[in-house]
Design a protein around this motif. Structure first.
Motif, PDB file in Angstrom:
ATOM      1  N   GLN A 182       2.920   7.442 -18.507  1.00  0.00           N
ATOM      2  CA  GLN A 182       1.729   7.396 -17.657  1.00  0.00           C
ATOM      3  C   GLN A 182       2.119   7.743 -16.222  1.00  0.00           C
ATOM      4  OE1 GLN A 182      -0.339   3.598 -18.278  1.00  0.00           O
ATOM      5  NE2 GLN A 182       0.465   3.462 -20.370  1.00  0.00           N
ATOM      6  N   TYR A 213       0.862   7.166 -12.191  1.00  0.00           N
ATOM      7  CA  TYR A 213       0.058   6.329 -11.306  1.00  0.00           C
ATOM      8  C   TYR A 213       0.215   6.825  -9.875  1.00  0.00           C
ATOM      9  CZ  TYR A 213      -0.562   2.833 -14.990  1.00  0.00           C
ATOM     10  OH  TYR A 213      -0.911   2.180 -16.154  1.00  0.00           O
ATOM     11  N   GLN A 241      -0.207   5.545  -5.720  1.00  0.00           N
ATOM     12  CA  GLN A 241      -0.284   4.399  -4.826  1.00  0.00           C
ATOM     13  C   GLN A 241      -0.475   4.875  -3.403  1.00  0.00           C
ATOM     14  OE1 GLN A 241       3.271   1.946  -4.308  1.00  0.00           O
ATOM     15  NE2 GLN A 241       2.020   0.100  -4.085  1.00  0.00           N
ATOM     16  N   GLY A 284       0.057   0.656   1.135  1.00  0.00           N
ATOM     17  CA  GLY A 284      -0.483  -0.688   1.277  1.00  0.00           C
ATOM     18  C   GLY A 284      -1.491  -1.081   0.211  1.00  0.00           C
ATOM     19  N   ARG A 285      -1.619  -0.274  -0.822  1.00  0.00           N
ATOM     20  CA  ARG A 285      -2.608  -0.567  -1.875  1.00  0.00           C
ATOM     21  C   ARG A 285      -1.940  -0.739  -3.232  1.00  0.00           C
ATOM     22  NH1 ARG A 285      -7.618   1.060   0.046  1.00  0.00           N
ATOM     23  NH2 ARG A 285      -8.409  -0.271  -1.613  1.00  0.00           N
ATOM     24  N   GLY A 286      -2.734  -1.148  -4.206  1.00  0.00           N
ATOM     25  CA  GLY A 286      -2.234  -1.236  -5.571  1.00  0.00           C
ATOM     26  C   GLY A 286      -2.158   0.133  -6.214  1.00  0.00           C
ATOM     27  N   LEU A 287      -1.578   0.150  -7.415  1.00  0.00           N
ATOM     28  CA  LEU A 287      -1.434   1.417  -8.138  1.00  0.00           C
ATOM     29  C   LEU A 287      -2.701   1.731  -8.923  1.00  0.00           C
ATOM     30  CD1 LEU A 287       1.569   0.177  -7.789  1.00  0.00           C
ATOM     31  CD2 LEU A 287       2.163   1.939  -9.452  1.00  0.00           C
ATOM     32  N   HIS A 294      -4.172   4.236 -12.027  1.00  0.00           N
ATOM     33  CA  HIS A 294      -3.801   5.088 -13.157  1.00  0.00           C
ATOM     34  C   HIS A 294      -4.412   6.470 -13.009  1.00  0.00           C
ATOM     35  CE1 HIS A 294      -4.240   6.610 -17.338  1.00  0.00           C
ATOM     36  NE2 HIS A 294      -3.043   6.092 -17.466  1.00  0.00           N
ATOM     37  N   LEU A 318      -2.464   9.552 -18.926  1.00  0.00           N
ATOM     38  CA  LEU A 318      -1.547   9.061 -19.953  1.00  0.00           C
ATOM     39  C   LEU A 318      -1.286  10.187 -20.948  1.00  0.00           C
ATOM     40  CD1 LEU A 318      -1.803   5.674 -21.874  1.00  0.00           C
ATOM     41  CD2 LEU A 318      -1.528   7.815 -23.124  1.00  0.00           C
ATOM     42  N   PHE A 371       4.016   7.632  -9.219  1.00  0.00           N
ATOM     43  CA  PHE A 371       5.002   6.992 -10.086  1.00  0.00           C
ATOM     44  C   PHE A 371       4.750   7.366 -11.538  1.00  0.00           C
ATOM     45  CE2 PHE A 371       6.899   3.901  -7.186  1.00  0.00           C
ATOM     46  CZ  PHE A 371       5.949   3.824  -6.171  1.00  0.00           C
ATOM     47  N   LEU A 381       5.451  -1.947 -19.486  1.00  0.00           N
ATOM     48  CA  LEU A 381       5.193  -0.737 -18.719  1.00  0.00           C
ATOM     49  C   LEU A 381       6.232  -0.704 -17.607  1.00  0.00           C
ATOM     50  CD1 LEU A 381       3.154   1.634 -18.304  1.00  0.00           C
ATOM     51  CD2 LEU A 381       1.887   0.107 -16.793  1.00  0.00           C
ATOM     52  N   ILE A 382       7.175   0.227 -17.705  1.00  0.00           N
ATOM     53  CA  ILE A 382       8.299   0.281 -16.778  1.00  0.00           C
ATOM     54  C   ILE A 382       8.165   1.498 -15.878  1.00  0.00           C
ATOM     55  CG2 ILE A 382      10.811   0.376 -16.560  1.00  0.00           C
ATOM     56  CD1 ILE A 382       9.813  -2.189 -17.821  1.00  0.00           C
ATOM     57  N   PHE A 383       8.264   1.254 -14.589  1.00  0.00           N
ATOM     58  CA  PHE A 383       8.017   2.304 -13.609  1.00  0.00           C
ATOM     59  C   PHE A 383       9.287   2.995 -13.145  1.00  0.00           C
ATOM     60  CE2 PHE A 383       3.560   2.241 -12.558  1.00  0.00           C
ATOM     61  CZ  PHE A 383       3.140   1.074 -13.178  1.00  0.00           C
TER      62      PHE A 383
END
Lengths: 114, 111
Positions: free
Chosen positions: B33, B35, B37, B40-43, B45, B48, B88, B99-101
């Motif tokens: 997948q 992603y 970012q 300063g924010r979340g990831l 999606h 996939l 990412f 789920l590994i980044f």
């Protein structure tokens, strides 16, 4: 749905204090992940839950860290006692169903331990 | 531990140009997948791709997957200043639900 909600957004605490980070996943999601993000180590998976049960906590750095999920709508990550090297952004993410779906992230909690 | 390594670590381009980011991983995967970012924010999606797929498109995004080389690429066509963010890759293996980044690529698009 409001998405994954984390609180607080920012936390500044003194070394040695207990810190509790909170997460409300998206309703109906049965997986919950806790990540830590730093410049040095990137995004690290700390622990994840399936149906409120911890499945893999191998990423939890040491015994000072603990996580719970008492019900499907709430999880906590606790650090006791906190240390300056715990300073990071902590993210919670939730996912519905199997591994073939996307994860939804909260906005993160920026933790500073002084 | 991180499953994926991305390159370049940072990329600067002009608006209108294409941006390509690469991800290499270590173990066999169920899916990969991508992603995004913002600072300063979340990831968030993006897309996939399953292990039995080789290419996937979504708007201006094109993702390829080469399981024999354990690598993937993300192409953003006709980039915009608003595409400025970190990107990412993340992998899910067959035997876990983790789920590994990867390490991420910082993309800067200049107007």
């Amino acid at each position: 749905d409001a998405g994954v909600i984390q609180s607080p957004r920012h936390e500044v605490t003194e070394m040695g204090q207990e810190v509790t980070l909170r997460c409300k996943p998206i309703s109906g999601h049965d997986y919950l992940f806790w990540y830590r993000q730093t410049m040095m180590r990137g995004l690290e998976l700390l622990i994840y839950f399936n149906n409120n049960v911890p499945i893999d906590d191998s990423g939890m750095p040491e015994d000072r860290f603990s996580a719970k999920m008492p019900n499907a709508s709430f999880s906590t990550l606790k650090i006791q006692p906190s240390e300056p090297r715990d300073s990071a952004v902590y993210f919670c993410a939730s996912r519905e169903g199997t591994r073939r779906t996307e994860a939804f992230f909260g906005q993160g909690t920026r933790l500073t331990v002084v | 531990s991180q499953q994926g390594e991305e390159d370049p670590q940072a990329l600067s381009i002009q608006e209108g140009e294409n941006a390509t980011m690469n991800c290499s991983y270590k173990t066999s995967i169920n899916n990969l997948q991508w992603y995004r970012q913002n600072s300063g924010r979340g990831l968030v999606h993006l897309i996939l791709i399953r292990s039995n797929e080789r290419e996937k498109h979504s708007g201006r995004l094109r993702v390829t997957l080469d399981t024999s080389k354990k690598s993937s690429s993300l192409l953003i066509t006709a980039s915009r200043a608003a595409d400025t963010a970190s990107y990412f890759c993340a992998t899910v293996t067959y035997n876990t639900d983790k789920l590994i980044f990867g390490t991420g690529t910082r993309l800067q698009v200049f107007p």
